[in-house]
Enzyme design. Structure first.
Site, PDB file in Angstrom:
ATOM      1  N   LYS A   6       0.856  -1.195   0.000  1.00  0.00           N
ATOM      2  CA  LYS A   6       0.000   0.000   0.000  1.00  0.00           C
ATOM      3  C   LYS A   6       0.890   1.242   0.000  1.00  0.00           C
ATOM      4  O   LYS A   6       1.908   1.280   0.711  1.00  0.00           O
ATOM      5  CB  LYS A   6      -0.900  -0.032   1.239  1.00  0.00           C
ATOM      6  CG  LYS A   6      -1.991   1.028   1.271  1.00  0.00           C
ATOM      7  CD  LYS A   6      -2.880   0.840   2.503  1.00  0.00           C
ATOM      8  CE  LYS A   6      -3.973   1.888   2.619  1.00  0.00           C
ATOM      9  NZ  LYS A   6      -4.815   1.686   3.818  1.00  0.00           N
ATOM     10  N   SER A  44      -9.620   1.857   2.917  1.00  0.00           N
ATOM     11  CA  SER A  44      -8.739   2.586   2.033  1.00  0.00           C
ATOM     12  C   SER A  44      -7.707   1.700   1.327  1.00  0.00           C
ATOM     13  O   SER A  44      -7.051   2.167   0.399  1.00  0.00           O
ATOM     14  CB  SER A  44      -8.000   3.648   2.840  1.00  0.00           C
ATOM     15  OG  SER A  44      -7.178   3.038   3.814  1.00  0.00           O
ATOM     16  N   SER A  84      -9.937  -0.542   7.094  1.00  0.00           N
ATOM     17  CA  SER A  84      -9.343  -0.351   5.769  1.00  0.00           C
ATOM     18  C   SER A  84      -8.705  -1.583   5.147  1.00  0.00           C
ATOM     19  O   SER A  84      -8.349  -1.559   3.972  1.00  0.00           O
ATOM     20  CB  SER A  84      -8.304   0.772   5.809  1.00  0.00           C
ATOM     21  OG  SER A  84      -8.940   2.024   5.801  1.00  0.00           O
TER      22      SER A  84
END
Lengths: 483, 524
Positions: free
Chosen positions: A75, A150, A174
């Site tokens: 990420k 996210s 997330s």
């Protein structure tokens, strides 16, 4: 694409090379990424160089790491000294980190090959991966829909078969919510389990790094690598790693699961309720006892979360002033003007909103009404879970999300609807508990069949047990599928 | 209203002191600390790392040695040590503050609730046991990180139309000590400030070099005015920021003491909520100037730093640290006065510099080893250190302990003098001689041998030889015949000139007392 464990085994046994696996992964990325937009950057040369290094090490007789040759996506809020660490923000668009996050160092040390950085909601603030300067990531199961957020880029990369596993971060859901939306296993470890050093902080007391994978075994494999005390993170905990991968197939005997009354919300999509019921039935068939529990404070968890998280975010993001690094606005009149302009131009609307919210709740005169109250709620949310565990529950079972993946653009204008996406997940971050989402069924929406997850919440630092409980459900589903 | 209506003015001062602790690393990072002597002269922006400049993803990790140094200072100031302490974020934007917040302590400081005793002081600010002392309460001492520095001109002084940031100082451990408003004179504040610096030096937690900003002072000053009609007026509190010399502390307080009654006559403002004013100090002009009018213009939005778990200080740790706190300067001074019969001023002078104090104690010890009674040794060593030593140290701008002479040699010189083997003139000659030859080790007997050898080589040992004395006296009487006549006529005072002539004739080898006796016998 092969599973992570098959790749690691095959590379270690030198049945195939890390380089060939990496080439294969890069080819899938080149083919699939334009469709789903999972990556902010793909590291073709760097990935191949890492892979060749893994192969060379093995050739020279060095022992194989548990992730030897496994392509991993990271990420883009996790620092890597290669490429940029953008947080999907205009402000950090060209920011190069001089150091690797501990989590990145751990997976690379285990032999993994980092193939690229994945898209996210700016600074991990969002539930849809739409708040990004790189544009929205699309759900590989239905590209008109969001992958969740996210960590939507990490989830989409795995779901589209571009990588077998990916690393995400979870502050209020997330990892788990994108896992549910994309039909994956996503694990948020206990707070303190995984070092946060090098994770660009959103809300420091809630953030945890964890894996997204197609099944429990791959998730456990990566989880074990990530866990451990780090001298660079004072909140990391010095406990033996869970070894969840080795014990995965041992069912938990006399298993007791608690299902909160709050799990049966009328706001749930029918497919969510049905999936939860089906999971309960499966566990019962496996001999587990399923009991009703009450988590009364969970009704306030979203409210408390949207005070605590923005409060910390407003402080964590204060360092982005355009002075030492990051984007600096042109043509400022003076110091204050430079600061304000740089931040106004650098941050997207959702980030600005949360900074203002957080600044407000910490202001003198409002602090007690908001922040202090939210901390009290936080403590009692944890007390509720503790009570369930004390009463004999090994874990708590509930939905991951109220519904399946929603359409791109559907909730972007409705902050409250978007925040309610987190209703089942944020409480677990407030309580600091380990939790995962695992595929448990599907939901039909306008002709599309979308994956649905259930969430299993474990006891502090009992990730090993949590993974075993999840694996029981997964295995029962696999045998049912075969029957 | 005018000055005529003010019957008396009382000064009230509370003090905030920032001490940069000399740990090797910064308080929340492993980068080197500029307050540590090893890193004093580092080039700008070389004592930094990802934590210091607040890069994304960097996390603070607390230095235990900074906590231990804080505990030691707290203990020296009679503070209680918190069993549980934590760090909070204090938010404001400034380019020298890398994270947009300073990690500080809000409600649970490491040290709190202390007190120190000050001696009575004379007009010059020196201890005077005939005057009443004072007790200064210590509210708290908390550990925080320092900010970097902004330079508004380029190195070398060239004007620039931008600012340069140097983050070497950012993240250096800073202990902020806050006293009660218990001071009633500027001299008291300065005495306390010097004493605190000295305590820090004795504890080894700071070099206390003011020019390097190791200590910064912020007095909170107001005055109580008693009016002719009996009313007492309290003037608004003025906080003076960032004073970094004792002279500036004294001058700023004296300035406010003079100015506040005048300001009150003009504007009638009195102490109260929102009336506190922050002023800066112009050292060149000797005046303070307004920096910030209202007390609560800033909202720092303190909240607990989620990156740093609260710290438990258990009894075992506390006691281990307590064992490292040495006898403090004030206690030593009291002991010298009591055991060696030194005056309060002399005793205070001996503890002013840690290294000189230790030098003095080693000299006393060596002298005792050579057979001098300890009570006498303390006095004799004090005389040598404070007179022969201090004079030379002042001339050269160094400390006594840096002159080059060893403590054992000082003891040896004192011993020779005590035994009557050398005269006062010889003491000075030998002191210089030993500075030249340099310290030769701590062994007292060996030092005595070295000093005696030098005395012999230079012919400085007193000669107790009657024939020589006879000859020197005759020479003296011949040279000073007028004085000799006076003595014969009964004018005893004239003997001094004759003794001087004996010393000249002997080249300093004569014992003055013996010369006096021999002369009187001859001139009877």
């Amino acid at each position: 694409m092969r599973s992570a464990r098959d790749i690691a085994r095959g590379v270690a046994a030198r049945e195939f090379s890390a380089e060939s696996v990496t080439r294969e992964a890069l080819a899938v990325i080149d083919r699939e990424n334009p469709r789903v937009n999972a990556f902010t950057q793909v590291f073709h040369d760097f990935a191949l160089a890492q892979a060749r290094r893994v192969d060379a090490d093995l050739a020279s007789g060095k022992p194989a790491g548990p992730l030897a040759g496994v392509p991993v996506a990271l990420k883009d809020n996790i620092c890597l000294s290669h490429g940029r660490t953008t947080c999907a923000s205009r402000l950090l668009e060209n920011y190069h980190s001089p150091f690797d996050a501990t989590a990145a160092r751990m997976v690379m040390g285990a032999g993994a090959v980092i193939v690229g950085k994945t898209n996210l909601d700016e600074y991990a603030m969002g539930s849809s991966t739409e708040n990004s300067i790189f544009g929205p990531t699309r759900n590989p199961r239905d590209i008109t829909r969001v992958p969740g957020g996210s960590s939507g880029g990490s989830a989409a990369a795995v779901a589209a078969g571009m990588v077998p596993v990916a690393i995400g971060s979870d502050t209020g859901g997330s990892i788990r919510q994108p896992a549910a939306f994309c039909g994956l296993v996503g694990v948020k470890p206990t707070y303190g389990r995984v070092s946060r050093f090098g994770l660009v902080a959103y809300a420091s007391s809630l953030d945890q790094i964890g894996p997204l994978a197609r099944d429990c075994a791959d998730a456990a494999l990566v989880l074990d690598v990530l866990c451990g005390k780090d001298e660079h993170d004072a909140t990391s905990v010095d406990l033996p790693t869970p070894a969840s991968h080795n014990t995965l197939d041992e069912p938990v005997s006399n298993l007791v699961l608690g299902v909160p009354t709050q799990a049966w919300s009328t706001a749930n999509h029918a497919g969510v309720t049905a999936s939860l019921k089906s999971a309960i039935d499966t566990y019962k068939q496996l001999g587990a006892k399923v009991v009703d529990i009450d988590l009364p404070l969970s009704d306030y968890a979203v409210a408390a979360y949207y005070i605590v998280a923005p409060a910390e975010a407003s402080s964590n993001l204060a360092r982005f002033d355009g002075v030492r690094y990051g984007r600096r606005a042109e043509g400022a009149k003076d110091l204050t003007d430079m600061l304000c302009k740089s931040r106004r131009e650098g941050f997207g609307p959702e980030v600005r909103k949360r900074i203002m919210l957080g600044t407000h709740v910490l202001s003198s005169g409002y602090y007690d009404a908001y922040y202090t109250t939210a901390l009290k709620v936080r403590r009692r949310v944890k007390d509720d879970f503790d009570a369930a565990f004390r009463a004999g529950c090994h874990a708590v079972l509930m939905p991951t999300t109220p519904g399946p993946a929603f359409a791109i653009g559907e909730k972007i204008g409705d902050a409250l609807a978007m925040y309610m996406e987190d209703v089942y997940t944020v409480g677990i971050n407030l309580a600091g508990l380990p939790a995962l989402s695992i595929p448990a069924g599907s939901a039909s929406v306008g002709g599309a069949t979308l994956p649905v997850g259930v969430q299993i919440v474990g006891q502090p630092f009992e990730e090993g047990e949590l993974m075993r409980i999840a694996r029981m459900l997964e295995r029962a589903g696999q045998s049912a599928g075969m029957a | 209203m005018s000055y005529a209506d003010i019957v008396s003015v009382t000064l009230v001062v509370g003090l905030e002191v920032h001490v940069e602790l000399a740990t090797r690393t910064k308080v929340f990072a492993s980068a080197p600390n500029p307050a540590n002597p090893a890193f004093h002269d580092a080039e700008p922006n070389t004592l930094i790392d990802e934590v210091v400049i607040g890069l994304p993803g960097a996390l603070p990790v607390l230095s235990r040695s900074a906590v231990e140094m804080s505990m030691m200072v707290g203990m020296a100031l009679g503070c209680r040590i918190a069993p549980l302490t934590k760090w909070d974020r204090k938010s404001y934007f400034y380019p020298d503050l890398p994270k947009g917040y300073q990690i500080s302590q809000y409600d649970l400081p490491v040290c709190f609730d202390g007190a120190v005793r000050l001696p009575g002081l004379d007009e010059k600010g020196n201890p005077d046991s005939s005057r009443e002392g004072a007790t200064i309460g210590i509210i708290r001492a908390h550990l925080e990180e320092d900010a970097g520095k902004l330079l508004h001109e380029s190195p070398g002084g060239r004007a620039i139309d931008f600012s340069i940031a140097d983050y070497n100082r950012a993240g250096a451990p800073l202990l902020e000590i806050v006293t009660q408003p218990d001071f009633t004179s500027a001299k008291q504040v300065v005495f306390f400030a010097k004493m605190l610096r000295n305590i820090c030096r004795f504890l080894g937690v700071s070099e206390g070099v003011m020019q390097k900003g190791h200590m910064r002072f912020e007095p909170n000053i107001n005055t109580h005015l008693t009016l002719a009609d009996g009313r007492v007026i309290k003037t608004p509190i003025v906080e003076i920021k960032n004073l970094n010399s004792f002279r500036a502390v004294e001058a700023a307080i004296e300035h406010e003491l003079a100015e506040q009654p005048r300001r009150w006559i003009e504007d009638r403002r009195v102490m109260g909520k929102g009336m506190k004013v922050t002023r800066g100090w112009d050292d060149h002009r000797g005046v303070s100037y307004v920096q910030r009018e209202k007390e609560d213009a800033h909202d720092y939005r303190y909240f607990p730093d989620p990156d740093l778990p609260p710290l438990t200080i258990d009894e075992a740790w506390r006691e281990r640290v307590r064992e490292r706190v040495p006898e403090l300067p004030m206690a030593r001074a009291e002991r010298y006065a009591k055991d060696y019969g030194l005056g309060a001023k002399e005793a205070a002078a001996l503890v002013e510099e840690r290294d000189d104090c230790f030098f003095y104690e080693r000299a006393t010890e060596a002298l005792a080893t050579l057979g001098t009674m300890r009570s006498v040794a303390g006095k004799l060593a004090a005389n040598l250190v404070l007179q022969s030593g201090a004079k030379r140290a002042n001339e050269r701008g160094v400390m006594v302990s840096e002159l080059g002479i060893g403590a054992a040699e000082v003891a040896a010189i004192a011993r020779l003098r005590e035994e009557g083997q050398i005269g006062n003139q010889a003491v000075e000659t030998l002191f210089d001689g030993m500075i030249e030859s340099g310290a030769g080790g701590d062994d007292a007997a060996a030092a005595l041998a070295r000093v005696r050898k030098l005395a012999e080589e230079r012919g400085l040992l007193i000669v107790r030889d009657d024939a020589s004395m006879e000859r020197w006296c005759d020479e003296a009487i011949a040279a000073q015949s007028a004085a000799a006549a006076d003595v014969r006529a009964g004018k005893q005072a004239a003997i001094g000139r004759l003794i001087g002539a004996v010393m000249t004739a002997s080249g300093g080898k004569a014992d003055a007392k013996a010369a006096r006796e021999a002369l009187l016998k001859k001139l009877k």
